[in-house]
Enzyme design. Structure first.
Site, PDB file in Angstrom:
ATOM      1  N   HIS A  48      51.800  -6.407  30.191  1.00 25.90           N
ATOM      2  CA  HIS A  48      51.877  -5.107  30.863  1.00 25.90           C
ATOM      3  C   HIS A  48      50.503  -4.452  30.944  1.00 25.90           C
ATOM      4  O   HIS A  48      50.101  -3.950  32.003  1.00 25.90           O
ATOM      5  CB  HIS A  48      52.857  -4.213  30.099  1.00 25.90           C
ATOM      6  CG  HIS A  48      52.926  -2.814  30.630  1.00 25.90           C
ATOM      7  ND1 HIS A  48      53.811  -2.438  31.613  1.00 25.90           N
ATOM      8  CD2 HIS A  48      52.210  -1.693  30.319  1.00 25.90           C
ATOM      9  CE1 HIS A  48      53.647  -1.154  31.876  1.00 25.90           C
ATOM     10  NE2 HIS A  48      52.685  -0.676  31.102  1.00 25.90           N
ATOM     11  N   GLU A  49      49.764  -4.458  29.847  1.00 29.68           N
ATOM     12  CA  GLU A  49      48.452  -3.801  29.831  1.00 29.68           C
ATOM     13  C   GLU A  49      47.445  -4.544  30.701  1.00 29.68           C
ATOM     14  O   GLU A  49      46.666  -3.926  31.436  1.00 29.68           O
ATOM     15  CB  GLU A  49      47.937  -3.685  28.395  1.00 29.68           C
ATOM     16  CG  GLU A  49      48.803  -2.842  27.471  1.00 29.68           C
ATOM     17  CD  GLU A  49      49.055  -1.437  27.985  1.00 29.68           C
ATOM     18  OE1 GLU A  49      48.221  -0.918  28.768  1.00 29.68           O
ATOM     19  OE2 GLU A  49      50.102  -0.855  27.642  1.00 29.68           O
ATOM     20  N   HIS A  59      47.935  -3.674  34.318  1.00 30.36           N
ATOM     21  CA  HIS A  59      47.302  -2.414  34.737  1.00 30.36           C
ATOM     22  C   HIS A  59      45.871  -2.662  35.204  1.00 30.36           C
ATOM     23  O   HIS A  59      45.429  -2.117  36.220  1.00 30.36           O
ATOM     24  CB  HIS A  59      47.288  -1.421  33.574  1.00 30.36           C
ATOM     25  CG  HIS A  59      48.543  -0.616  33.427  1.00 30.36           C
ATOM     26  ND1 HIS A  59      49.131   0.069  34.463  1.00 30.36           N
ATOM     27  CD2 HIS A  59      49.320  -0.365  32.332  1.00 30.36           C
ATOM     28  CE1 HIS A  59      50.213   0.705  34.026  1.00 30.36           C
ATOM     29  NE2 HIS A  59      50.355   0.447  32.739  1.00 30.36           N
ATOM     30  N   GLU A  87      53.718   1.885  36.422  1.00 28.80           N
ATOM     31  CA  GLU A  87      54.331   1.314  35.223  1.00 28.80           C
ATOM     32  C   GLU A  87      55.332   0.215  35.589  1.00 28.80           C
ATOM     33  O   GLU A  87      55.374  -0.840  34.938  1.00 28.80           O
ATOM     34  CB  GLU A  87      55.024   2.420  34.417  1.00 28.80           C
ATOM     35  CG  GLU A  87      54.091   3.466  33.836  1.00 28.80           C
ATOM     36  CD  GLU A  87      53.055   2.872  32.898  1.00 28.80           C
ATOM     37  OE1 GLU A  87      53.394   1.938  32.150  1.00 28.80           O
ATOM     38  OE2 GLU A  87      51.900   3.341  32.921  1.00 28.80           O
TER      39      GLU A  87
END
Length: 273
Positions: free
Chosen positions: A136-137, A140, A197
């Protein structure tokens, strides 16, 4: 009048030409601040943060963070190369650090500078949970969400300035300022953030699968996140993030698709823990 028209013309030209393309979605994204400017600033801020906080090194946990981060980064590079984006990561400088802090959080700066707080590790529970967070990070950073947030903030400020220039009546201008702040935040900026997100959740679960981690662990992670929050969360429309239930449902639906994507890279077995 000429000044106002010139102001709007400059803004339109800037919006037309200051765009980038998200390689994962194919969508055009705002890029009012180029990565050539954004990355060095982010790298400097990251270094300052590391100097001001307690970095954990030489432990099994810190080694796990680095190991998982490297695997996710390799997965990202494999996907990008296979999809015609061979030079996409040339300016990224991946770095993964574990910080001694009880905060339940992890984050990634533009250009690939990642921090995990020790407080999130019990909820991650295992290496696959860490991979879900890491994916997820990293997503980004890959999707340039920092660049887009900065660009959106600049546009929000532009809208406020434009309104104050266009509205001559003081009473009407005051009303505009009052409602514009709330309206642009709830109606534009918060949905924009929630979209990021969700996009990172989807990209991240694909990356963790390509890296060899079971994507089914992602929804399990968010069940633990939900339990940890104790139900203390604002309504989704007032939040920068989707609700836990929304994320869990999305991740469950994407897990089989992530496995199919991983198969394209020869990955057919997955680490469960």
């Amino acid at each position: 009048m000429k000044i106002k028209n010139t102001f709007f013309l400059i803004a339109i030209v800037t919006l037309v030409f200051a765009c980038a393309t998200n390689p994962f979605t194919g969508k055009k994204t705002m890029a009012l601040v180029p990565n050539s400017q954004l990355f060095p600033t982010a790298f400097a801020q990251y270094s300052q943060f590391l100097n001001e906080n307690k970095i954990v090194t030489g432990t099994k946990d810190s080694e796990m963070i680095t190991r998982v981060g490297q695997r996710i980064a390799v997965a990202a590079e494999r996907w990008l190369n296979a999809n015609g984006h061979q030079a996409y990561l040339k300016d990224y400088k991946w770095e993964y650090n574990l910080v001694d802090d009880k905060t339940v959080n992890a984050w990634c700066m533009p250009g690939g500078k990642i921090v995990f707080y020790t407080g999130i590790l019990p909820i991650a529970e295992n290496e696959a949970g860490v991979a879900a967070i890491m994916g997820h990070e990293v997503a980004h950073a890959l999707a340039n969400h920092g660049q887009q947030r900065m660009s959106a903030g600049m546009l929000q400020q532009f809208g406020a300035v434009a309104g104050n220039i266009a509205i001559k009546d003081e009473k009407s201008r005051n009303a505009f300022n009052q409602y514009y702040g709330v309206g642009s935040q709830v109606g534009v900026m918060l949905p924009f953030s929630r979209g990021h997100e969700t996009e990172s959740d989807q990209i991240g679960i694909y990356l963790m699968a390509i890296a060899g981690y079971n994507p089914e662990e992602a929804s399990k992670l968010w069940k633990r996140m939900k339990a940890n929050s104790g139900g203390q969360a604002p309504p989704e429309f007032l939040s920068t993030h989707p609700s836990n239930d929304t994320r869990i449902a999305n991740l469950k639906a994407w897990a089989p698709k992530a496995k199919v994507e991983a198969e394209k890279f020869g990955v057919t077995t997955f680490r469960q823990k």
